[in-house]
Design an enzyme around this catalytic site. Structure first.
Site, PDB file in Angstrom:
ATOM      1  N   ALA A  10       0.854  -1.281   0.065  1.00 35.47           N
ATOM      2  CA  ALA A  10       0.000  -0.090   0.059  1.00 35.47           C
ATOM      3  C   ALA A  10       0.918   1.325  -0.017  1.00 35.47           C
ATOM      4  O   ALA A  10       0.483   2.223  -0.383  1.00 35.47           O
ATOM      5  CB  ALA A  10      -0.790  -0.037   1.280  1.00 35.47           C
ATOM      6  N   ARG A  15      10.755   7.864  -1.236  1.00 38.16           N
ATOM      7  CA  ARG A  15      11.921   7.958  -1.663  1.00 38.16           C
ATOM      8  C   ARG A  15      12.441   7.462  -2.896  1.00 38.16           C
ATOM      9  O   ARG A  15      13.551   7.549  -3.314  1.00 38.16           O
ATOM     10  CB  ARG A  15      12.726   7.125  -0.615  1.00 38.16           C
ATOM     11  CG  ARG A  15      12.857   7.954   0.912  1.00 38.16           C
ATOM     12  CD  ARG A  15      13.202   7.084   1.993  1.00 38.16           C
ATOM     13  NE  ARG A  15      14.614   6.649   1.941  1.00 38.16           N
ATOM     14  CZ  ARG A  15      15.088   5.643   2.414  1.00 38.16           C
ATOM     15  NH1 ARG A  15      14.287   4.785   3.277  1.00 38.16           N
ATOM     16  NH2 ARG A  15      16.369   5.472   2.564  1.00 38.16           N
ATOM     17  N   LYS A  22       5.777   2.118  -5.947  1.00 37.79           N
ATOM     18  CA  LYS A  22       7.031   1.663  -5.637  1.00 37.79           C
ATOM     19  C   LYS A  22       7.175   0.134  -6.188  1.00 37.79           C
ATOM     20  O   LYS A  22       8.013  -0.197  -6.820  1.00 37.79           O
ATOM     21  CB  LYS A  22       7.592   1.634  -4.124  1.00 37.79           C
ATOM     22  CG  LYS A  22       9.040   0.872  -4.013  1.00 37.79           C
ATOM     23  CD  LYS A  22       9.641   1.322  -2.885  1.00 37.79           C
ATOM     24  CE  LYS A  22       8.756   0.661  -1.374  1.00 37.79           C
ATOM     25  NZ  LYS A  22       9.548   1.007  -0.223  1.00 37.79           N
ATOM     26  N   ASP A 105       7.895  -4.918  -1.409  1.00 36.07           N
ATOM     27  CA  ASP A 105       8.937  -4.298  -1.967  1.00 36.07           C
ATOM     28  C   ASP A 105      10.235  -4.940  -1.542  1.00 36.07           C
ATOM     29  O   ASP A 105      11.381  -4.652  -1.576  1.00 36.07           O
ATOM     30  CB  ASP A 105       9.182  -2.825  -1.389  1.00 36.07           C
ATOM     31  CG  ASP A 105       9.013  -2.785   0.254  1.00 36.07           C
ATOM     32  OD1 ASP A 105       8.957  -4.014   0.866  1.00 36.07           O
ATOM     33  OD2 ASP A 105       8.974  -1.742   0.768  1.00 36.07           O
ATOM     34  N   SER A 387      15.547 -12.515 -52.161  1.00 33.34           N
ATOM     35  CA  SER A 387      16.065 -11.160 -51.356  1.00 33.34           C
ATOM     36  C   SER A 387      15.057  -9.971 -51.751  1.00 33.34           C
ATOM     37  O   SER A 387      14.793  -9.678 -52.926  1.00 33.34           O
ATOM     38  CB  SER A 387      17.562 -10.834 -51.937  1.00 33.34           C
ATOM     39  OG  SER A 387      18.274 -11.814 -51.448  1.00 33.34           O
ATOM     40  N   SER A 405      13.909 -11.817 -56.617  1.00 32.84           N
ATOM     41  CA  SER A 405      14.095 -10.770 -55.709  1.00 32.84           C
ATOM     42  C   SER A 405      13.822  -9.484 -56.066  1.00 32.84           C
ATOM     43  O   SER A 405      13.287  -9.271 -57.363  1.00 32.84           O
ATOM     44  CB  SER A 405      15.725 -10.764 -55.998  1.00 32.84           C
ATOM     45  OG  SER A 405      16.416 -11.906 -55.630  1.00 32.84           O
TER      46      SER A 405
END
Ligand code: UD1
Ligand code: CA
Length: 449
Positions: A10, A15, A22, A105, A387, A405
């Site tokens: 919660a 910080r 977080k 955390d 290609s 190609s």
């Protein structure tokens, strides 16, 4: 014995200096919360309840994305860790079996440690996970007497003598669900922070004749993330463990310190991973596959015998069957490549199915997006895509078909057909020399003016 988990998530984590809650910050390509949920899920719990508060909707969404059976409750306002756990009472108080409290955390608690706590419940009504702190700082201190845990005292409330204790509280607590909620209902707020402390249940248990004890784990397991610096530290700790585990499991890492794993990376024995390979979420690699240097992989599966890279990017939904070869500067998204397909160079394959043993030439692009919708390209078995073919989806190329190609393929190509989708070449004799002479004359005239 059934066990349920309560994960506290919660707090806002001020910080972190972030708009993101977080527990939604990532380590190893997964939110911190998913690490705690993974630890819980490893014990095959009866129920998992996440206590949300700050940005509850975002945290709930993330918990449900991990596993829809996870239940979330909201704690508002946040009056302390005991108050947080109490929010789960309507869901769990009547449950028989054990309850374990984890923090969202604190990502590194090992399942073995949680098992040890459950075992210790045979001896104690309340079991707390403690650790010997190198720097005990502001952690809660565990006041013990022999085998018995007398109380947990928060730093702010501790005497000088208690502050000298180095055995600290990780925050993880285990008791029977019934006992846990009974004890919590008796917690008050007579402390320095005027909060409901979960830690108070130890003293309350002792006072009612219930015993409490400690299981001790390594400090590294209890590493909590409060700042960006700790987030980076946690990432580094995760990666060094994941590298060591991969080596232990028989995976060759040419330069382990340059490989970055995700929480859910799975690699089989005898796979080879070159330098500078980055794993995003949900990658599985079978035994004996090889990923060469500088690949970025997420949401993909690489089968036995397949070789990928160097410099390849596999995005979600890339499924490579056995012996597929994907070479340099190739991007593959939401595409199934059957056995033996080769995509060697400079190619984008998105929203496609490619049949076995087909060969995709350099510079091929599946043009999957019309600006509004995505469309699928289907290529049969043993097809040969020349290609620089542009495959304008939706389009189907048959078995054993071939494209010339440089073709822009907008229509389906039948089995065994050769498709040529480009303008015819015209050669004009001598015209190159004449053209160059004229351009040089123009340049010279400009220089004189
Ligand atoms: C807590 C412990 C402390 C322990 C430390 C370990 C208490 C009273 N103290 O202190 O003994 O050493 O963890 O890191 O339990 N949370 C909520 N709702 C709340 C309050 C907290 O969900 O009302 C969550 C936070 O988001 C966090 C966890 O609980 O994930 C711990 O809270 P925090 O405020 O960080 O506790 P500490 O003061 O660190
Ligand atoms: Ca904390």
């Amino acid at each position: 014995m059934s066990v349920s988990f309560i994960i506290l998530a919660a707090g806002m984590g001020s910080r972190m200096n972030s708009d993101t809650p977080k527990v939604l910050h990532h380590i190893a390509a997964a939110p911190l919360l998913h690490h705690a949920l993974t630890a819980a899920r490893n014990l095959e719990p009866a129920r998992i309840v996440v206590v949300t508060g700050h940005e509850a909707a975002l945290v709930t969404k993330s918990a449900e994305a991990f596993d829809p059976s996870v239940e979330c409750v909201v704690q508002d306002p946040q009056l302390g860790t005991a108050h947080a756990v109490a929010q789960a009472a309507p869901l769990l108080a009547e449950m028989s079996g054990e309850a374990i409290v984890l923090y969202g955390d604190t990502p590194f608690i090992r399942p073995e440690t949680l098992e040890a706590m459950l075992h210790a419940r045979a001896r104690h009504s309340v079991v707390v996970l403690g650790f010997e702190a190198k720097d005990p700082g502001r952690y809660g201190r565990l006041v013990t007497s022999g085998e018995s845990l007398k109380k947990i005292v928060e730093y702010n409330d501790a005497s000088d003598e208690e502050r000298r204790i180095t055995l600290c509280n990780s925050g993880v607590i285990c008791a029977s669900a019934k006992t846990l909620f009974q004890l919590i209902s008796r917690v008050g707020t007579a402390n320095a922070a005027a909060e409901y402390y979960l830690t108070d249940i130890v003293e309350i248990a002792q006072a009612s004749g219930l015993s409490a004890g400690v299981v001790i784990c390594d400090e590294a397991e209890t590493l909590g993330v409060n700042t960006r610096a700790q987030l980076a530290e946690a990432e580094a700790a995760f990666q060094s463990r994941a590298r060591a585990e991969a080596l232990e499991n028989g995976v060759t890492l040419t330069a382990p310190e340059t490989v970055f794993f995700a929480l859910d990376t799975h690699i089989g024995r005898d796979a080879i991973i070159g330098p500078n390979v980055i794993f995003g979420p949900a990658v599985t690699i079978e035994s004996g596959a090889e990923v060469k240097a500088f690949c970025h992989l997420e949401g993909c599966h690489i089968s036995r015998g397949a070789v990928v890279g160097p410099f390849a990017r596999l995005r979600p939904g890339a499924e490579l069957a056995e012996d597929v070869h994907v070479g340099n500067f190739v991007e593959i998204k939401n595409a199934i490549l059957d056995e033996g397909v080769k995509v060697g160079h400079l190619t984008y394959i998105g929203d496609a199915d490619i049949g076995e043993f087909s060969n995709i030439g350099a510079g091929t692009v599946t043009c999957n997006y019309d600006g509004v919708m995505k469309h699928r390209t289907k290529i049969g078995k043993r097809a040969f895509i020349g290609s620089a073919t542009m495959l304008v989806a939706p389009v189907t190329i048959g078995n054993d078909a071939l494209t010339a190609s440089g073709s822009v393929i907008t229509e389906n190509v039948p089995d065994a057909a050769l498709a040529v989708g480009r303008s015819k070449q015209v050669n004009k004799p001598g015209l190159a020399t004449k053209l160059m002479a004229r351009l040089k004359a123009i340049k010279a005239a400009k220089g004189n003016s």
